[in-house]
Design a protein around this motif. Structure first.
Motif, PDB file in Angstrom:
ATOM      1  N   ASP A   5       0.933  -1.263  -0.032  1.00 48.88           N
ATOM      2  CA  ASP A   5      -0.169  -0.350   0.467  1.00 48.88           C
ATOM      3  C   ASP A   5       1.248   1.703   0.024  1.00 48.88           C
ATOM      4  OD1 ASP A   5      -2.256  -1.443   0.270  1.00 48.88           O
ATOM      5  OD2 ASP A   5      -2.298  -1.459   2.330  1.00 48.88           O
ATOM      6  N   ASN A   6       2.131   1.463   0.942  1.00 45.55           N
ATOM      7  CA  ASN A   6       2.930   2.478   0.998  1.00 45.55           C
ATOM      8  C   ASN A   6       3.730   2.764  -0.473  1.00 45.55           C
ATOM      9  OD1 ASN A   6       2.362   2.927   3.836  1.00 45.55           O
ATOM     10  ND2 ASN A   6       3.376   1.976   4.253  1.00 45.55           N
ATOM     11  N   THR A   7       4.037   1.598  -1.140  1.00 46.19           N
ATOM     12  CA  THR A   7       4.658   1.754  -1.756  1.00 46.19           C
ATOM     13  C   THR A   7       3.701   1.740  -3.434  1.00 46.19           C
ATOM     14  OG1 THR A   7       5.775  -0.529  -1.670  1.00 46.19           O
ATOM     15  CG2 THR A   7       6.501   0.495  -4.433  1.00 46.19           C
ATOM     16  N   ALA A   8       2.243   1.449  -3.587  1.00 45.36           N
ATOM     17  CA  ALA A   8       2.003   2.217  -4.474  1.00 45.36           C
ATOM     18  C   ALA A   8       1.424   3.379  -4.527  1.00 45.36           C
ATOM     19  CB  ALA A   8       0.572   1.013  -4.772  1.00 45.36           C
ATOM     20  N   LEU A   9       1.531   3.823  -3.341  1.00 41.16           N
ATOM     21  CA  LEU A   9       0.734   5.295  -2.610  1.00 41.16           C
ATOM     22  C   LEU A   9       1.757   6.195  -3.398  1.00 41.16           C
ATOM     23  CD1 LEU A   9      -1.680   6.908  -1.113  1.00 41.16           C
ATOM     24  CD2 LEU A   9      -0.553   7.093   0.262  1.00 41.16           C
ATOM     25  N   THR A  10       3.079   5.980  -2.996  1.00 38.76           N
ATOM     26  CA  THR A  10       4.241   5.847  -3.426  1.00 38.76           C
ATOM     27  C   THR A  10       4.815   6.882  -4.598  1.00 38.76           C
ATOM     28  OG1 THR A  10       5.337   5.998  -1.322  1.00 38.76           O
ATOM     29  CG2 THR A  10       6.974   6.706  -3.400  1.00 38.76           C
ATOM     30  N   LEU A  11       4.219   5.897  -5.312  1.00 37.36           N
ATOM     31  CA  LEU A  11       4.251   5.366  -6.561  1.00 37.36           C
ATOM     32  C   LEU A  11       3.408   6.458  -7.342  1.00 37.36           C
ATOM     33  CD1 LEU A  11       5.260   2.100  -7.918  1.00 37.36           C
ATOM     34  CD2 LEU A  11       6.946   3.732  -7.748  1.00 37.36           C
ATOM     35  N   VAL A  12       2.338   6.201  -7.250  1.00 41.84           N
ATOM     36  CA  VAL A  12       0.458   7.406  -7.367  1.00 41.84           C
ATOM     37  C   VAL A  12       1.168   8.803  -7.090  1.00 41.84           C
ATOM     38  CG1 VAL A  12      -0.877   7.642  -7.638  1.00 41.84           C
ATOM     39  CG2 VAL A  12      -0.439   5.842  -7.553  1.00 41.84           C
ATOM     40  N   ILE A  13       1.667   9.317  -5.988  1.00 44.04           N
ATOM     41  CA  ILE A  13       2.524  10.743  -6.133  1.00 44.04           C
ATOM     42  C   ILE A  13       2.616  10.909  -6.405  1.00 44.04           C
ATOM     43  CG2 ILE A  13       3.167  11.693  -4.188  1.00 44.04           C
ATOM     44  CD1 ILE A  13       1.816  10.342  -1.489  1.00 44.04           C
ATOM     45  N   ALA A  16       1.261  11.725  -9.261  1.00 42.17           N
ATOM     46  CA  ALA A  16       0.712  13.143  -9.367  1.00 42.17           C
ATOM     47  C   ALA A  16       1.532  14.455 -10.142  1.00 42.17           C
ATOM     48  CB  ALA A  16      -0.036  13.302  -8.213  1.00 42.17           C
ATOM     49  N   VAL A  17       2.477  14.198  -9.256  1.00 40.69           N
ATOM     50  CA  VAL A  17       3.157  15.113  -9.344  1.00 40.69           C
ATOM     51  C   VAL A  17       4.483  15.131 -10.296  1.00 40.69           C
ATOM     52  CG1 VAL A  17       6.103  15.952  -8.973  1.00 40.69           C
ATOM     53  CG2 VAL A  17       4.728  15.095  -6.662  1.00 40.69           C
ATOM     54  N   ASN A  18       3.974  14.383 -11.321  1.00 40.78           N
ATOM     55  CA  ASN A  18       4.994  14.487 -13.099  1.00 40.78           C
ATOM     56  C   ASN A  18       3.355  15.330 -13.727  1.00 40.78           C
ATOM     57  OD1 ASN A  18       6.913  13.964 -14.597  1.00 40.78           O
ATOM     58  ND2 ASN A  18       4.884  12.327 -15.913  1.00 40.78           N
ATOM     59  N   TRP A  19       2.583  14.859 -13.868  1.00 40.48           N
ATOM     60  CA  TRP A  19       1.275  15.798 -14.179  1.00 40.48           C
ATOM     61  C   TRP A  19       1.248  17.342 -13.812  1.00 40.48           C
ATOM     62  CZ3 TRP A  19      -0.135  14.235 -18.667  1.00 40.48           C
ATOM     63  CH2 TRP A  19      -0.974  12.685 -19.074  1.00 40.48           C
ATOM     64  N   LEU A  20       1.686  17.292 -12.450  1.00 42.56           N
ATOM     65  CA  LEU A  20       1.531  18.895 -12.125  1.00 42.56           C
ATOM     66  C   LEU A  20       2.405  19.908 -12.693  1.00 42.56           C
ATOM     67  CD1 LEU A  20       0.714  20.903 -10.373  1.00 42.56           C
ATOM     68  CD2 LEU A  20       3.022  19.985  -9.045  1.00 42.56           C
ATOM     69  N   VAL A  47       3.603   0.868 -14.308  1.00 44.38           N
ATOM     70  CA  VAL A  47       3.452   0.372 -12.896  1.00 44.38           C
ATOM     71  C   VAL A  47       2.752   1.425 -12.731  1.00 44.38           C
ATOM     72  CG1 VAL A  47       4.742  -0.225 -11.245  1.00 44.38           C
ATOM     73  CG2 VAL A  47       5.297  -1.091 -13.298  1.00 44.38           C
ATOM     74  N   ILE A  48       2.989   2.727 -12.135  1.00 42.34           N
ATOM     75  CA  ILE A  48       2.386   3.611 -12.032  1.00 42.34           C
ATOM     76  C   ILE A  48       0.471   3.497 -12.130  1.00 42.34           C
ATOM     77  CG2 ILE A  48       2.306   6.374 -11.414  1.00 42.34           C
ATOM     78  CD1 ILE A  48       4.661   6.838 -11.865  1.00 42.34           C
ATOM     79  N   GLY A  49      -0.018   3.655 -13.156  1.00 41.68           N
ATOM     80  CA  GLY A  49      -1.326   3.160 -13.698  1.00 41.68           C
ATOM     81  C   GLY A  49      -1.999   2.264 -13.001  1.00 41.68           C
ATOM     82  N   LEU A  50      -1.409   1.230 -12.829  1.00 41.85           N
ATOM     83  CA  LEU A  50      -2.252   0.192 -11.958  1.00 41.85           C
ATOM     84  C   LEU A  50      -2.095   0.535 -10.716  1.00 41.85           C
ATOM     85  CD1 LEU A  50      -0.456  -3.175 -14.586  1.00 41.85           C
ATOM     86  CD2 LEU A  50      -2.043  -2.355 -13.493  1.00 41.85           C
ATOM     87  N   CYS A  51      -0.922   1.103 -10.076  1.00 45.26           N
ATOM     88  CA  CYS A  51      -1.031   1.327  -8.535  1.00 45.26           C
ATOM     89  C   CYS A  51      -2.067   2.697  -8.313  1.00 45.26           C
ATOM     90  CB  CYS A  51       0.423   2.051  -8.103  1.00 45.26           C
ATOM     91  SG  CYS A  51       1.534   0.856  -8.409  1.00 45.26           S
ATOM     92  N   GLY A  52      -2.341   3.458  -9.117  1.00 41.06           N
ATOM     93  CA  GLY A  52      -3.339   3.607  -9.165  1.00 41.06           C
ATOM     94  C   GLY A  52      -4.933   3.167  -9.135  1.00 41.06           C
ATOM     95  N   LEU A  53      -4.596   2.282 -10.085  1.00 41.72           N
ATOM     96  CA  LEU A  53      -6.461   1.777  -9.962  1.00 41.72           C
ATOM     97  C   LEU A  53      -6.017   0.512  -8.624  1.00 41.72           C
ATOM     98  CD1 LEU A  53      -5.882  -0.360 -13.926  1.00 41.72           C
ATOM     99  CD2 LEU A  53      -7.410   1.509 -12.516  1.00 41.72           C
TER     100      LEU A  53
END
Length: 68
Positions: A5-13, A16-20, A47-53
């Motif tokens: 969960d923590n790894t997935a959340l870190t990758l999604v963050i 999000a910074v990349n999209w910013l 991988v980031i998209g899968l973590c978001g899902l």
């Protein structure tokens, strides 16, 4: 499972910074570091998209925790 969960959340963050950066400065950090849609950057995006899902399940788990 908490580490996942923590790894997935870190990758999604990070995603999000990349999209910013893309939205404000038109600068894609992943493409800058790994090449414009190279096989490695496509893996990173996937991988980031899968973590978001996966993190969609976090909504249900937060509900369970708050009810306990």
């Amino acid at each position: 499972m908490k580490w996942f969960d923590n790894t997935a959340l870190t990758l999604v963050i990070i995603g999000a910074v990349n999209w910013l950066l893309v939205g404000i400065f038109k600068f894609d950090l992943v493409a800058f570091l790994l090449g414009d849609l190279s096989w490695l950057s496509r893996i990173i995006y996937t991988v980031i998209g899968l973590c978001g899902l996966y993190l969609i399940s976090l909504f249900g788990r937060i509900n369970e925790i708050s009810e306990s």
